[in-house]
Write a protein that holds these residues in place. Structure first.
Motif, PDB file in Angstrom:
ATOM      1  N   SER A   1       0.848  -1.204   0.000  1.00 18.98           N
ATOM      2  CA  SER A   1       0.000   0.000   0.000  1.00 18.98           C
ATOM      3  C   SER A   1       0.878   1.247   0.000  1.00 18.98           C
ATOM      4  O   SER A   1       2.050   1.204   0.400  1.00 18.98           O
ATOM      5  CB  SER A   1      -0.889  -0.005   1.230  1.00 18.98           C
ATOM      6  OG  SER A   1      -0.101   0.279   2.362  1.00 18.98           O
ATOM      7  N   MET A   2       0.282   2.330  -0.467  1.00 17.44           N
ATOM      8  CA  MET A   2       1.022   3.607  -0.537  1.00 17.44           C
ATOM      9  C   MET A   2       1.453   4.062   0.859  1.00 17.44           C
ATOM     10  O   MET A   2       2.565   4.568   1.045  1.00 17.44           O
ATOM     11  CB  MET A   2       0.096   4.651  -1.176  1.00 17.44           C
ATOM     12  CG  MET A   2       0.809   5.860  -1.711  1.00 17.44           C
ATOM     13  SD  MET A   2       2.002   5.383  -2.969  1.00 17.44           S
ATOM     14  CE  MET A   2       3.005   6.837  -3.024  1.00 17.44           C
TER      15      MET A   2
ATOM     16  N   ALA B   1       4.405   2.053   1.962  1.00 20.04           N
ATOM     17  CA  ALA B   1       5.608   2.472   1.222  1.00 20.04           C
ATOM     18  C   ALA B   1       6.153   3.784   1.778  1.00 20.04           C
ATOM     19  O   ALA B   1       7.372   3.947   1.952  1.00 20.04           O
ATOM     20  CB  ALA B   1       5.271   2.627  -0.258  1.00 20.04           C
ATOM     21  N   ASN B   2       5.251   4.694   2.078  1.00 27.60           N
ATOM     22  CA  ASN B   2       5.698   5.987   2.610  1.00 27.60           C
ATOM     23  C   ASN B   2       6.283   5.865   4.015  1.00 27.60           C
ATOM     24  O   ASN B   2       7.276   6.520   4.333  1.00 27.60           O
ATOM     25  CB  ASN B   2       4.545   6.998   2.609  1.00 27.60           C
ATOM     26  CG  ASN B   2       4.298   7.559   1.219  1.00 27.60           C
ATOM     27  OD1 ASN B   2       5.234   7.708   0.426  1.00 27.60           O
ATOM     28  ND2 ASN B   2       3.054   7.836   0.899  1.00 27.60           N
TER      29      ASN B   2
ATOM     30  N   PRO C   1       8.934   4.956  -5.589  1.00 27.34           N
ATOM     31  CA  PRO C   1       7.463   5.056  -5.589  1.00 27.34           C
ATOM     32  C   PRO C   1       6.925   5.586  -4.256  1.00 27.34           C
ATOM     33  O   PRO C   1       6.045   4.980  -3.648  1.00 27.34           O
ATOM     34  CB  PRO C   1       7.032   3.607  -5.820  1.00 27.34           C
ATOM     35  CG  PRO C   1       8.123   2.806  -5.203  1.00 27.34           C
ATOM     36  CD  PRO C   1       9.385   3.575  -5.352  1.00 27.34           C
ATOM     37  N   THR C   2       7.487   6.689  -3.802  1.00 27.79           N
ATOM     38  CA  THR C   2       7.041   7.260  -2.527  1.00 27.79           C
ATOM     39  C   THR C   2       6.890   8.768  -2.665  1.00 27.79           C
ATOM     40  O   THR C   2       7.364   9.353  -3.640  1.00 27.79           O
ATOM     41  CB  THR C   2       8.084   7.019  -1.406  1.00 27.79           C
ATOM     42  OG1 THR C   2       9.333   7.525  -1.854  1.00 27.79           O
ATOM     43  CG2 THR C   2       8.213   5.565  -1.052  1.00 27.79           C
ATOM     44  N   SER C   3       6.241   9.331  -1.674  1.00 28.59           N
ATOM     45  CA  SER C   3       6.054  10.786  -1.692  1.00 28.59           C
ATOM     46  C   SER C   3       7.368  11.481  -1.307  1.00 28.59           C
ATOM     47  O   SER C   3       8.135  10.976  -0.495  1.00 28.59           O
ATOM     48  CB  SER C   3       4.943  11.134  -0.699  1.00 28.59           C
ATOM     49  OG  SER C   3       5.175  12.372  -0.115  1.00 28.59           O
TER      50      SER C   3
END
Lengths: 292, 270
Positions: free
Chosen positions: B2-3, B6-7, B97-99
């Motif tokens: 999930s995002m 990942a963050n 793939p992260t903020s």
């Protein structure tokens, strides 16, 4: 023949320092237009001086005369020379190694590395000298500091500044030698050492304010005498006496003590630097960047 | 993955490097904790030399402790993208793939280890050497003011970091300029009220100003001065926190787009 060789060596050394000075100046100033650079160079020191002014305003009791503020202001203004010299000579190692990745090229050039550092330190010193002039002008015109061109003891002031540069160069070499062995956070070392000197040398208050053990340490640091000599030459002995505790002797003995301390500081600093440089070279870490 | 996960991993990953990196070389304790702690003492000694009340020494010590966070925000967060650009890591952050904010938060958490160590050392030093005593009128409110200040400061740091996506040394010098002038307008070493109402109000754009003033009022119940009532200052800090994080998110997106369009995102040595 030998004289000609020696003269060529001296010329080469002067060129090394001059080139490093010019490089430092270019790196510090070529990022923007001259006006913005001038504003930048003024705002920082002026803010530092205004902090002192506000501290003085909120805290000064009735027993504190303006001589106290004058001494504090002059000490702070001139101490910028020391801080910038230390920064210029030591930060350059971190910057060249970690950031521009060019330390190996500078190191491999024909310029002796210690002279390169000296030149870079002097370029920072030149910029901060402008700040000192601006601060003194501001102090005289806006804050009514009792200083005028006629009242300053110029021969004493110029020799004091020169001796201070020698002393700061010695300290700069000592800090620079540590930078070979420290990661990027070592960039703060010069500011940290300058902070300790700021505390111990009586920049902002009389040395007698410090605890007895710190006063003893303070008297071992040549910069304490440097500040005393600066105050005497700029403000006169009478006003400088408001900051008691550093040195009570006559001007001549003060200058002799300062000369001895500054020369010793430079000699010891250079020895420490050479030892650090040799150890770093042996360990092969001169250009080891640590990215974290 | 999930995002969110990942963050969170990005935050921990970036913080971990910093925590481990700094502890591999203990010299930071000397140069980042002990020496700066002594440097702060200079300001306390000015008050001592002028026979000022002990609260003023406490003010200077508290200001010196908060400097640790401000320095961390400027040099280890705002300007960090500058370093990453020079080191070649910035590209990696952008393909991850992260903020970007997660990476910046990781830097913030990692940097907080050294900042908090330094801040605590400064306060202990002040208590032991200068006999500074904190007489809290409300400890929970003081903690709240501190947390809001630090969070808002890191929001400001994120916002400033976006500038470094676009610029090089211009932004570096701007960060350099944010030391003494900010110490002045935030009243780091004296009560900010001394600047006058309008100047102090203008300085309140930096969370340090309101935060420090609130903490001082709450920590020294006999404190002679305060710029605004504490509740107003806490309300102001809350607004600043929201505004700065929102601004940081928008600013990062905008500056990233601009830097990509002008080809400056990975341009070194500018």
């Amino acid at each position: 023949m030998a004289v000609a060789v020696q003269a060529a060596q001296v010329r080469h050394r002067i060129t090394s320092v001059r080139t490093a000075f010019w490089l430092g100046w270019q790196m510090d100033s070529n990022w923007t237009d001259p006006f913005l650079f001038a504003v930048y160079s003024i705002i920082k020191p002026l803010s530092g001086a205004l902090i002192l002014l506000f501290i003085y305003r909120v805290a000064a009791g009735p027993a504190i005369g303006s001589a106290f503020f004058s001494n504090m202001y002059v000490g702070n203004a001139f101490f910028a020379l020391v801080g910038q010299m230390l920064l210029g000579m030591s930060w350059v190692i971190v910057e060249d190694r970690e950031f521009f990745r060019m330390i190996r090229y500078v190191y491999a050039s024909s310029s002796p590395y210690h002279l390169y550092l000296l030149g870079r330190g002097l370029s920072k010193l030149a910029i901060s000298a402008v700040s000192v002039l601006i601060l003194m002008g501001f102090g005289r015109t806006v804050l009514g500091l009792p200083v005028s061109l006629h009242s300053v003891n110029w021969p004493m002031l110029s020799s004091t500044v020169l001796l201070g540069v020698l002393c700061a160069a010695g300290l700069g070499y000592a800090i620079a030698s540590l930078q070979f062995f420290m990661a990027r956070h070592g960039g703060a070392a010069s500011e940290a050492v300058a902070g300790v000197l700021y505390l111990l040398c009586g920049v902002l208050y009389p040395v007698s304010t410090l605890p007895p053990w710190a006063q003893r340490v303070s008297r071992l640091i040549p910069l304490t005498y440097w500040l005393e000599a600066l105050r005497r030459s700029v403000l006169g002995s009478e006003t400088a006496a408001a900051f008691t505790g550093a040195y009570a002797g006559r001007d001549l003995s003060l200058m002799a003590l300062l000369t001895l301390g500054s020369v010793a500081s430079l000699a010891i600093g250079l020895l420490v630097f050479k030892a650090g440089q040799a150890a770093a070279t042996r360990r092969g870490i001169i250009d080891t960047a640590q990215d974290y | 993955m999930s995002m969110l996960r990942a963050n969170l991993m990005a935050i921990w990953g970036r913080a971990y490097v910093r925590i481990v990196g700094v502890n591999r070389e203990p010299s930071w304790i000397l140069f980042d904790v002990i020496f700066p702690m002594l440097g702060v003492a200079s300001y306390a000694y000015i008050y001592k030399a002028m026979n000022a009340s002990r609260e003023f020494m406490g003010f200077a010590i508290l200001g010196g402790a908060m400097t640790a966070y401000w320095m961390n925000v400027i040099w280890s967060m705002a300007s960090q993208f500058y370093w990453e650009k020079q080191n070649g890591n910035l590209e990696l952050f952008f393909v991850a793939p992260t903020s970007r904010m997660a990476i910046l938060l990781g830097m913030a958490f990692g940097g907080m280890v050294t900042s908090t160590t330094r801040a605590v050392a400064v306060i202990l030093f002040g208590m032991l050497v200068f006999g500074v005593r904190f007489t809290f009128s409300s400890f929970p409110l003081a903690v709240l003011a501190f947390i809001l200040t630090v969070v808002a400061l890191y929001g400001l740091g994120m916002m400033l970091s976006s500038v470094f996506l676009m610029y090089g040394r211009d932004a570096w010098h701007m960060a350099n300029l944010m030391q003494e002038p900010v110490y002045l307008i935030s009243g780091l070493y004296f009560p900010v009220k001394a600047l006058g109402f309008w100047a102090a109000l203008a300085g309140s754009i930096i969370p340090l100003t309101l935060g420090l003033d609130a903490i001082r009022q709450l920590s020294f119940s006999t404190a002679p001065t305060g710029f605004l009532p504490v509740k107003w200052e806490i309300a102001g800090l809350s607004c600043l926190t929201v505004l700065l994080f929102f601004g940081a998110s928008r600013s990062l997106a905008y500056m990233e787009k601009l830097a990509k369009r002008e080809g400056r995102l990975t341009l070194k040595w500018q």
